[in-house]
Design an enzyme around this catalytic site. Structure first.
Site, short mmCIF file in Angstrom:
data_model
loop_
_atom_site.label_atom_id
_atom_site.label_comp_id
_atom_site.label_asym_id
_atom_site.label_seq_id
_atom_site.Cartn_x
_atom_site.Cartn_y
_atom_site.Cartn_z
N ASP A 167 0.87 -1.17 -0.10
CA ASP A 167 -0.43 0.15 -0.13
C ASP A 167 1.55 1.00 0.01
O ASP A 167 1.55 1.64 1.11
CB ASP A 167 -0.80 -0.02 1.44
CG ASP A 167 -1.86 1.31 1.36
OD1 ASP A 167 -1.25 2.18 0.63
OD2 ASP A 167 -2.78 1.61 1.76
N HIS A 168 1.17 1.68 -0.97
CA HIS A 168 2.43 2.59 -1.31
C HIS A 168 2.00 4.01 -0.25
O HIS A 168 3.10 4.74 -0.20
CB HIS A 168 2.31 3.09 -2.88
CG HIS A 168 1.08 4.75 -3.14
ND1 HIS A 168 0.26 4.37 -3.26
CD2 HIS A 168 1.34 5.75 -3.20
CE1 HIS A 168 -0.72 5.25 -3.67
NE2 HIS A 168 0.41 6.56 -3.49
N HIS B 106 -5.58 3.09 1.85
CA HIS B 106 -4.58 4.62 1.97
C HIS B 106 -5.54 4.45 3.36
O HIS B 106 -5.09 4.75 4.35
CB HIS B 106 -5.16 5.04 1.07
CG HIS B 106 -4.75 4.35 -0.15
ND1 HIS B 106 -3.02 3.39 -1.16
CD2 HIS B 106 -4.73 4.58 -1.70
CE1 HIS B 106 -2.95 3.55 -1.47
NE2 HIS B 106 -4.12 4.34 -2.12
C1 BG6 Z 1 -3.97 4.94 -5.82
C2 BG6 Z 1 -5.28 5.33 -6.21
O1 BG6 Z 1 -3.96 3.44 -4.97
O2 BG6 Z 1 -3.61 5.74 -5.15
C3 BG6 Z 1 -5.06 6.01 -7.23
O3 BG6 Z 1 -5.34 3.90 -7.36
C4 BG6 Z 1 -4.77 7.41 -6.90
O4 BG6 Z 1 -6.55 6.32 -7.81
C5 BG6 Z 1 -3.83 7.28 -5.88
O5 BG6 Z 1 -4.95 8.61 -7.45
C6 BG6 Z 1 -3.23 8.07 -5.48
O6 BG6 Z 1 -2.01 8.06 -4.55
P1 BG6 Z 1 -0.84 9.51 -4.19
O7 BG6 Z 1 -0.37 9.20 -3.93
O8 BG6 Z 1 -1.12 10.17 -5.50
O9 BG6 Z 1 -1.97 10.26 -3.24
#
Ligand code: BG6
Length: 518
Positions: A208-209, A271
């Site tokens: 989960d980045h 997230h």
């Molecule tokens: C991804 C979603 O996991 O996270 C996207 O699939 C979203 O829809 C993105 O835009 C948001 O990531 P960050 O790091 O740009 O907040």
């Protein structure tokens, strides 16, 4: 001033200090399935290149990209070189790239074809990796989720990624699985079964980045490396918590995926619930992967289940129509390429979660996420209760709020009341504001760098465990199921470039709160 200079000097020392050997990857190879895709080109390769530039990857680190596209080693290197010039422009250096690219290989093949795995073994052998004693293998599944089960089965059946129960055994084999991990509780359970058949849990890194973001990791440090916040971090002092993940982008080129997902699957199950668990968890008994994840799991398990009859008090949804962002007209969701003209996919959701435990009983956690809001901002705001007795003009008094800005403009601000200088007694709210940029300069690395390196060194704290993923689905499934049954008749209900539909504002106002505009 002298005090400030000495703090700055200390920060500079810490940032200059050599990275401990434990945080450097040993010689290992990374196999990326889905090597021609956006994720690989935009995120994974730039992250690996940054790691290499910062001396965190060994010279003989090897990457083998696997996909259907008919590249060979040279044309694949060319493709990646171009991507790095675009997505890692800040550190791109031809000499580093020349050396790095020599260790990148490509294999064109079909994931369902057993012969592809023998060819992969040969590729790894010819890259010399099999000659390095103890050389670990990391497999990255950057492929569409429907491919996961067969790919995992094949990795196991062909013996290229053996199941290893002993955590100390070398060479190690690990696998990184991208989100989405399932479409709901049932499919996540089924996928976990497939994974468990092939690997021991310690070999599996569900990514989960958000957990790799500096500010998200800092939540743990902020909460558990300071003593002054813990005594007020509970139902006695906190009025409510707001977690917002606002994006100004629409669905871009991802309608095929997003139409099937919607905002709850896309942002909440992973997230946003991760941010909630880190905010609400108890202090872990140790800073180890399992101790931290045990506490996060307990939070998910304490979230109050909601029945369909109560759903309107807990969750509202929306979808953007045409509007204006940064002065430019943008289309509505239903006009985006690949989106059905009558689509009922929600692009906005606001949900109230109640964490029924001793610390948080009766404290609402309001979570909100949407596409096409006025700007990008992810924030966790802890709003404290007003003082019990107010001597000053109560209507003017603002509650103390601690706002943790996850992105952009990363930082932490504490809002409190002060007296306005003058003869009369007037109060005003001011912010004590810490910004990362001011303290540490420009951000030096991205989430994927931290996470890739963690997986290489065997550090799983920032990855979600099987039980955690399932618990998160159990929390959001009732919302998804209810919304799928009860089709919305009012979409689109907010214009792009606004903070969401009116029902979203009414929803929180009914509870005596107001959305922040981060
Ligand atoms: C991804 C979603 O996991 O996270 C996207 O699939 C979203 O829809 C993105 O835009 C948001 O990531 P960050 O790091 O740009 O907040």
């Amino acid at each position: 001033m002298t005090e400030r200079l000495s703090v700055m000097a200390r920060i500079a020392d810490v940032m200059r200090a050599p990275v401990s050997e434990l945080r450097k990857a040993e010689t290992c190879s990374l196999v990326i399935f889905g090597a021609g895709g956006d994720l690989t080109r935009r995120k994974l390769m730039p992250a690996l290149f940054h790691l290499r530039t910062h001396g965190l990857l060994p010279d003989d680190f090897t990457i083998v990209g696997v996909a259907r596209e008919p590249y060979d080693d040279d044309s694949y290197r060319e493709l990646i070189g171009k991507s790095l010039k675009e997505f890692a422009a800040d550190v791109f250096d031809q000499k580093v790239w020349d050396a790095f690219s020599r260790r990148i290989f490509y294999l064109s093949g079909d994931f369902n074809d057993q012969a592809m795995y023998s060819a992969l073994q040969q590729k790894l052998d010819s890259a010399g990796q099999s000659m390095v004693p103890g050389c670990g293998r990391l497999f990255y599944l950057a492929v569409p989720p429907q491919v996961y089960p067969s790919l995992i089965d094949q990795l196991s059946a062909t013996g290229i990624a053996p199941r290893v129960v002993d955590t100390k055994l070398r060479p190690w084999t690990r696998v990184i699985i991208e989100k989405p991990f399932g479409r709901g509780l049932d499919s996540a359970r089924t996928l976990n079964k497939v994974v468990r058949r092939a690997f021991a849990e310690h070999q599996v890194y569900r990514i989960d980045h958000y957990l790799g973001k500096e500010t998200v990791q800092n939540l743990l440090v902020f909460r558990f490396a300071n003593s002054i916040f813990e005594p007020v971090w509970n139902r006695h002092h906190v009025h409510h918590v707001q977690i917002t993940a606002a994006e100004s982008f629409g669905v871009e080129r991802r309608a095929g995926y997003y139409e099937q997902a919607g905002v709850i699957r896309d942002m909440f199950q992973n997230h946003l619930l991760q941010l909630l668990t880190l905010t609400a968890m108890e202090p872990p008994v140790a800073f180890t992967a399992d101790a931290v994840r045990n506490e996060k799991l307990k939070v998910l398990e304490a979230i109050r289940p909601v029945t369909p009859a109560e759903m309107h008090e807990y969750a509202v949804r929306g979808q953007y129509g045409p509007g204006t962002i940064n002065g430019k007209p943008v289309p509505g969701y239903r006009e985006e390429p690949g989106v059905a003209a009558e689509s009922i996919t929600p692009t906005y959701a606001a949900v109230r979660f109640m964490v029924d435990n001793w610390r948080w009983h009766d404290v609402p956690f309001y979570l909100r996420s949407a596409k096409r809001m006025p700007h990008r901002a992810t924030e966790i705001a802890i709003q404290f209760k007003l003082p019990p007795q107010v001597f000053f003009r109560k209507d003017k008094l603002q509650p103390n709020t601690l706002a943790i800005r996850v992105q952009p403009d990363e930082g932490i601000a504490l809002r409190f009341e002060v007296k306005v200088p003058g003869i009369e007694l007037h109060t005003v709210s001011v912010d004590m504001d810490f910004t990362y940029k001011e303290a540490f300069g420009e951000a030096s690395h991205e989430a994927y760098e931290t996470l890739l390196l963690d997986a290489m060194v065997g550090e799983a704290t920032l990855f979600t465990r099987a039980d955690e993923v399932e618990a998160a689905w159990a929390v959001v499934d009732p919302i998804i199921e209810f919304w799928e049954l009860k089709k919305p008749s009012h979409f689109p209900n907010y214009a792009a470039g606004t903070w969401g539909p009116e029902i979203g504002d009414e929803f929180i106002e009914k509870m005596g709160c107001v959305w922040r505009k981060p």
